[in-house]
Every structure is written in C-alpha cells, then in structure tokens.
Design a protein around this motif. Structure first.
Motif, short mmCIF file in Angstrom:
data_model
loop_
_atom_site.label_atom_id
_atom_site.label_comp_id
_atom_site.label_asym_id
_atom_site.label_seq_id
_atom_site.Cartn_x
_atom_site.Cartn_y
_atom_site.Cartn_z
N PRO A 90 0.46 -0.62 -0.03
CA PRO A 90 0.09 -0.18 -0.36
C PRO A 90 1.21 1.25 -0.17
N VAL A 91 0.73 2.67 -0.60
CA VAL A 91 1.14 3.68 -0.99
C VAL A 91 0.40 4.64 -0.89
N GLU A 92 0.89 5.54 0.35
CA GLU A 92 -0.52 6.61 0.69
C GLU A 92 0.83 7.87 0.11
N LEU A 93 -0.17 9.14 0.25
CA LEU A 93 0.45 10.41 -0.62
C LEU A 93 -0.05 10.94 0.34
N ALA A 94 1.07 11.80 0.78
CA ALA A 94 0.64 13.08 1.93
C ALA A 94 1.76 14.27 0.94
N ASP A 95 0.84 15.78 1.78
CA ASP A 95 0.80 16.64 1.13
C ASP A 95 2.59 17.00 1.81
N GLU A 96 3.52 17.77 1.11
CA GLU A 96 4.94 18.25 1.54
C GLU A 96 5.19 19.38 1.23
N ARG A 97 3.79 20.19 1.24
CA ARG A 97 4.61 21.42 0.75
C ARG A 97 5.77 22.32 2.44
N TRP A 98 6.85 22.60 1.83
CA TRP A 98 7.40 23.61 2.44
C TRP A 98 9.00 22.10 3.02
N THR A 99 8.08 21.40 3.08
CA THR A 99 8.91 20.33 3.37
C THR A 99 10.54 20.71 3.33
N THR A 100 11.35 20.40 2.62
CA THR A 100 12.95 21.19 1.68
C THR A 100 13.05 22.08 2.62
N GLN A 101 12.42 23.22 2.36
CA GLN A 101 12.49 24.15 3.14
C GLN A 101 12.96 24.00 5.03
N LEU A 102 12.25 23.49 5.54
CA LEU A 102 12.12 22.88 6.62
C LEU A 102 13.20 21.87 7.36
N ALA A 103 13.28 21.76 6.63
CA ALA A 103 14.76 20.39 6.29
C ALA A 103 16.19 21.58 6.55
N GLN A 104 16.31 22.20 5.72
CA GLN A 104 16.85 23.30 5.72
C GLN A 104 17.04 23.85 7.07
N THR A 105 16.25 24.76 7.47
CA THR A 105 15.96 25.44 8.11
C THR A 105 16.49 24.22 10.17
N ALA A 106 15.95 23.21 10.15
CA ALA A 106 16.78 22.64 10.97
C ALA A 106 18.13 22.29 10.71
N LEU A 107 18.52 22.27 9.28
CA LEU A 107 20.27 21.40 10.11
C LEU A 107 20.63 22.50 10.00
N ASP A 108 20.52 23.71 9.83
CA ASP A 108 21.35 25.71 10.18
C ASP A 108 21.23 25.52 10.99
N GLN A 109 20.06 25.11 11.75
CA GLN A 109 20.02 25.42 13.07
C GLN A 109 20.82 24.58 13.78
N ALA A 110 21.58 23.13 13.18
CA ALA A 110 21.98 21.94 13.86
C ALA A 110 23.55 22.36 13.36
N GLY A 111 23.81 23.29 12.76
CA GLY A 111 24.88 23.81 12.73
C GLY A 111 25.30 23.15 11.15
N THR A 112 24.43 22.23 11.03
CA THR A 112 24.86 20.96 10.07
C THR A 112 24.18 21.73 8.33
N GLY A 113 24.00 22.95 7.82
CA GLY A 113 23.41 23.67 6.53
C GLY A 113 24.89 23.75 5.52
N GLY A 114 24.80 23.79 4.27
CA GLY A 114 25.63 23.98 3.47
C GLY A 114 25.76 22.88 3.02
N ARG A 115 27.16 22.39 2.24
CA ARG A 115 27.14 20.98 1.38
C ARG A 115 26.98 20.29 2.69
N LYS A 116 27.11 20.36 3.82
CA LYS A 116 27.16 19.15 4.55
C LYS A 116 25.52 18.59 4.49
N GLY A 117 24.94 19.36 4.96
CA GLY A 117 23.46 19.56 5.06
C GLY A 117 22.72 19.58 3.69
N ARG A 118 23.48 19.63 2.80
CA ARG A 118 22.62 18.80 1.64
C ARG A 118 22.97 17.36 1.56
N VAL A 119 23.85 16.71 1.86
CA VAL A 119 24.25 15.42 1.74
C VAL A 119 22.37 15.10 2.15
#
Length: 147
Positions: free
Chosen positions: A95-124
């Motif tokens: 079974p495959v369910e669909l989920a709204d992913e609006r803003w998830t990449t931006q939220l992920a980037q913000t969380a990584l930046d706040q954790a000090g793992t932004g930039g290239r390291k965070g992109r991974v």
C-alpha cells in the motif's frame, strides 16, 4: 489508511528528480527518523536501491510526499511524484499513501542550518530529513486511534 492492529513499519519518500530522501518509522512509536538518500539517477537503479531497503526494513506501508504549490495547486513535479507512487505500488505490491509535502525541504534546510549542519554537509542529508518531516506529519495526521 487501514487501522493497524499491530505495529507497522512505514517507509516514506521525498521524491526528487535528482535524489530521493527516505525515512523510516513505525506505528507503535509514531516517530520518524531519517534513513538514507538515494542518489541514483536511472529508474532501474533507483528501484533496485528501494528494493534493497524494502528487503531490509520489511515495511507494511509506503508514504510518498506529493509536492504542490503553496496554494495546493499541482505543478510538473506533482505528476512525477504521483507516477513514482504508482510505480512503487505496482512493483512492490505494498500500500502506498500520498502525503502533502509543502515546505518540507525548506523546513529540513532550516532545521539543518539551526543544528549547524547547513551548506554542503547539510545537502547530503536534507532530502532524508525532508522525508522524515513528511513521515512525521503522516503519523501526526493519524490520531492514536488509527494505530
């Protein structure tokens, strides 16, 4: 989603044309965690990598994030993510369910930046953190009664 009587393992995917982020969780703890990022660009290689993950984790349900514009309108990647979801269901008979992913990449980037793992390291890990956010939202949208 069909109510699960016992704990179910769930894998979630943040679909992208270059990378696919993957997260894992289960319906007992209802906590998602980043798992990996699939970097292969060819479909056969991507699905082989996914098959390996499915063999390892034995999920009961797959969740695919569906990207839409801020107002909820579909765009070109929306159709590609929906096609990916149909391909997962067809290939793996899960079974495959669909989920709204609006803003998830931006939220992920913000969380990584706040954790000090932004930039290239965070992109991974950004795509797998986005998949984690998608899966956590999926869990949160289903109350305790759904498990």
């Amino acid at each position: 989603m069909t109510a699960h009587r016992s704990p179910a393992t769930v894998l979630a995917f943040d679909f992208g044309t270059r990378r696919i982020g993957v997260a894992v969780g289960n319906t007992l703890t209802r906590v998602a965690r980043p798992l990996t990022t699939i970097h292969q660009s060819r479909d056969d290689e991507r699905f082989a990598a996914i098959a390996t993950l499915l063999d390892e984790w034995q999920p009961d349900v797959l969740v695919v994030g569906i990207p839409v514009h801020a107002d909820g309108a579909a765009h070109t990647t929306t159709a590609r993510a929906q096609q990916f979801a149909r391909a997962l269901s067809g290939r793996f008979q899960l079974p495959v369910e669909l989920a709204d992913e609006r803003w998830t990449t931006q939220l992920a980037q913000t969380a990584l930046d706040q954790a000090g793992t932004g930039g290239r390291k965070g992109r991974v890990v950004r795509d797998q953190v986005a998949a984690q956010i998608i899966l956590q939202g999926w869990f949160d949208d289903r109350g305790v009664a759904d498990t």
